[in-house]
Write an enzyme that holds these catalytic residues in place. Structure first.
Site, PDB file in Angstrom:
ATOM      1  CG  HIS A  12      -3.624   6.908  -0.908  1.00  0.00           C
ATOM      2  ND1 HIS A  12      -2.880   6.930   0.186  1.00  0.00           N
ATOM      3  CD2 HIS A  12      -4.580   6.512  -1.750  1.00  0.00           C
ATOM      4  CE1 HIS A  12      -2.978   5.593   0.090  1.00  0.00           C
ATOM      5  NE2 HIS A  12      -4.388   4.980  -0.623  1.00  0.00           N
ATOM      6  CD  GLU A  18      -2.992   0.802   2.431  1.00  0.00           C
ATOM      7  OE1 GLU A  18      -3.741   0.238   2.975  1.00  0.00           O
ATOM      8  OE2 GLU A  18      -3.045   1.763   2.697  1.00  0.00           O
ATOM      9  CE  LYS A  36      -6.471  -1.270   4.906  1.00  0.00           C
ATOM     10  NZ  LYS A  36      -5.569  -0.417   4.177  1.00  0.00           N
ATOM     11  CG  ASP A  55       0.004 -16.684  12.160  1.00  0.00           C
ATOM     12  OD1 ASP A  55      -0.440 -16.343  10.967  1.00  0.00           O
ATOM     13  OD2 ASP A  55      -0.173 -17.551  12.309  1.00  0.00           O
TER      14      ASP A  55
HETATM   15  C1  MEV Z   1      -6.025   3.478   4.578  1.00  0.00           C
HETATM   16  O1  MEV Z   1      -5.103   2.362   4.218  1.00  0.00           O
HETATM   17  C2  MEV Z   1      -5.820   4.266   6.452  1.00  0.00           C
HETATM   18  C3  MEV Z   1      -7.273   4.761   6.271  1.00  0.00           C
HETATM   19  O2  MEV Z   1      -8.512   4.950   5.890  1.00  0.00           O
HETATM   20  C4  MEV Z   1      -7.023   4.779   8.023  1.00  0.00           C
HETATM   21  C5  MEV Z   1      -8.342   5.827   8.773  1.00  0.00           C
HETATM   22  O3  MEV Z   1      -9.283   5.504   8.062  1.00  0.00           O
HETATM   23  O4  MEV Z   1      -7.941   5.698   9.933  1.00  0.00           O
HETATM   24  C6  MEV Z   1      -6.325   6.163   6.295  1.00  0.00           C
END
Ligand code: MEV
Length: 411
Positions: free
Chosen positions: A363, A71, A249, A265
């Protein structure tokens, strides 16, 4: 079959063309022997980029952290967040030690509470059986530590569940505790009259919790409004599972990247992290955020971190070994602390981006290159397409196709 013969057979059956066969065998170059040892039916290997997070200070030590991720922005985000808390000493950690648990399920008794106490009465015999199963672990200072026996209610009535609690030292510990649980089960059946069914570790490693904290000075955040917006972003995540899933996430973007880079793992860590985040009965933010007396932003991350330095892919994968050298950690506990610090840094960066410019801006630079690759740009074309997309401020595949066509047409 050899991996090469297997690849040919698979290609025949799936109707793969030469291009696909060539990329599968090229990707496996130098890797296929190891891949063939690690999994069944290996035909290739898949390289994931390893980037290095800089600026990290963990418990007073400068550390370079290898992160395996596909990513864009994940590595850059950590570098940025870590830089902004260097003035306050970086990340400070603590841990509860490398303690894992395995569960043994007891069925078929009408008096599960009675069975629960009968198991406790065998504490010393249980210790002996567990420790005899893994004398090497005992030699290194680990082994059986405690016993917990619970009665749970299920759709088919009560069950007695035995937890053996084991210090697994520098191992992740799955093999150690699973072997102990399997060795112990027949004895439990004999002592209690119950039938034993499952014997397996729990990934909810809530006795192997690692904590990291850091302070970001107001000046490094962008002022009072940004800080307060970040706090509102955190409260949103803590109150709403839809937001918590994405917030967490983001934390796992950092955590899993280091877990993977060190051959550990990722699924075990992910499962444990999310179960821990739901331990109050509601799925919540894994991190906590508050402001200190001077108004600085304080971040806290506390999560199970069952990683090891020995066993599994960590020991046999040369890239994992090299990454561990780069990290300079001597124990599983030290590795776990760095990983949790990275998770916190990642969370800071995501919250700050979301509370200010939004996530797309940062990004885009790398994403534009991905899109250029996606439409078939090669060599110099990649940068040309990516920079035009950035100028347009829209990173879209259709626009990238148009740009590439134009470049190739010499216009
Ligand atoms: C993207 O991989 C992760 C985010 O969505 C985390 C978040 O929203 O806090 C930017």
């Amino acid at each position: 079959m050899t991996p090469a013969a297997r690849l040919q057979a698979v290609a025949r059956q799936a109707g793969l063309g030469n291009e696909a066969i060539d990329s599968l065998s090229a990707a496996a170059e130098g890797q296929i022997e190891l891949a063939d040892r690690l999994v069944e039916n290996a035909i290739s290997a898949m390289a994931i980029p390893v980037g290095v997070a800089t600026n990290m200070i963990v418990d007073g030590r400068e550390v370079l952290v290898p992160m395996a991720t596909e990513e864009s922005s994940v590595v850059a985000a950590v570098c940025n967040a870590a830089k902004r808390c260097r003035g306050t000493g970086g990340f400070f950690t603590s841990g509860s030690g490398p303690v894992m648990a395995a569960q043994i399920q007891l069925l078929g008794v009408s008096d599960p509470e009675n069975v629960r106490l009968k198991v406790y009465e065998r504490f010393e015999e249980i210790r002996t059986i567990c420790d005899e199963t893994d004398p090497l672990l005992v030699k290194f200072g680990g082994g059986f530590r405690d016993l917990e026996v619970r009665v749970i209610e299920t759709d088919e009535g009560s069950m007695t569940i035995v937890h053996i609690i084991v210090d697994t030292r520098d191992a992740m510990g799955a093999n150690a505790v699973n072997s102990m649980a399997e060795a112990l089960a027949p004895k439990l059946a004999e002592w209690t009259g119950a039938r034993t069914l499952l014997r397996i570790l729990t990934n909810l490693a809530d006795r192997r919790v690692v904590r990291a904290r850091a302070v970001w000075p107001l000046g490094e955040i962008g002022g009072v409004q940004v800080r307060d917006d970040m706090l509102s972003a955190y409260r949103f995540a803590d109150a709403d599972p839809y937001r918590a899933a994405t917030h967490n996430k983001g934390i796992m973007n950092g955590v899993s990247a280091v877990v993977l880079a060190t051959g550990n793992d990722t699924r075990a860590i992910e499962a444990g992290a999310h179960a821990f985040a739901a331990r109050t009965g509601r799925y919540r933010s894994m991190s906590r955020w508050e402001k200190d007396a001077e108004g600085n932003l304080v971040g806290i991350l506390e999560m199970p971190m069952a990683v090891g330095l020995i066993g599994g892919a960590t020991k046999v994968h040369p890239t994992a070994q090299a990454n561990l050298k780069l990290l300079g950690v001597q124990t599983a506990d030290a590795l776990a602390r760095v990983i949790v610090a990275i998770g916190l840094a990642q969370n800071f960066a995501a919250m700050r981006a979301l509370a200010t410019t939004g996530i797309q801006k940062g990004h885009m630079a790398l994403h534009a290159q991905n899109v250029a690759l996606m439409v078939g740009a090669v060599g110099d074309e990649i940068d040309l397409v990516a920079s035009e997309l950035k100028v347009l401020g829209k990173v879209r595949q259709d626009l990238a196709e148009d740009i590439l066509k134009r470049i190739r047409g010499g216009q």
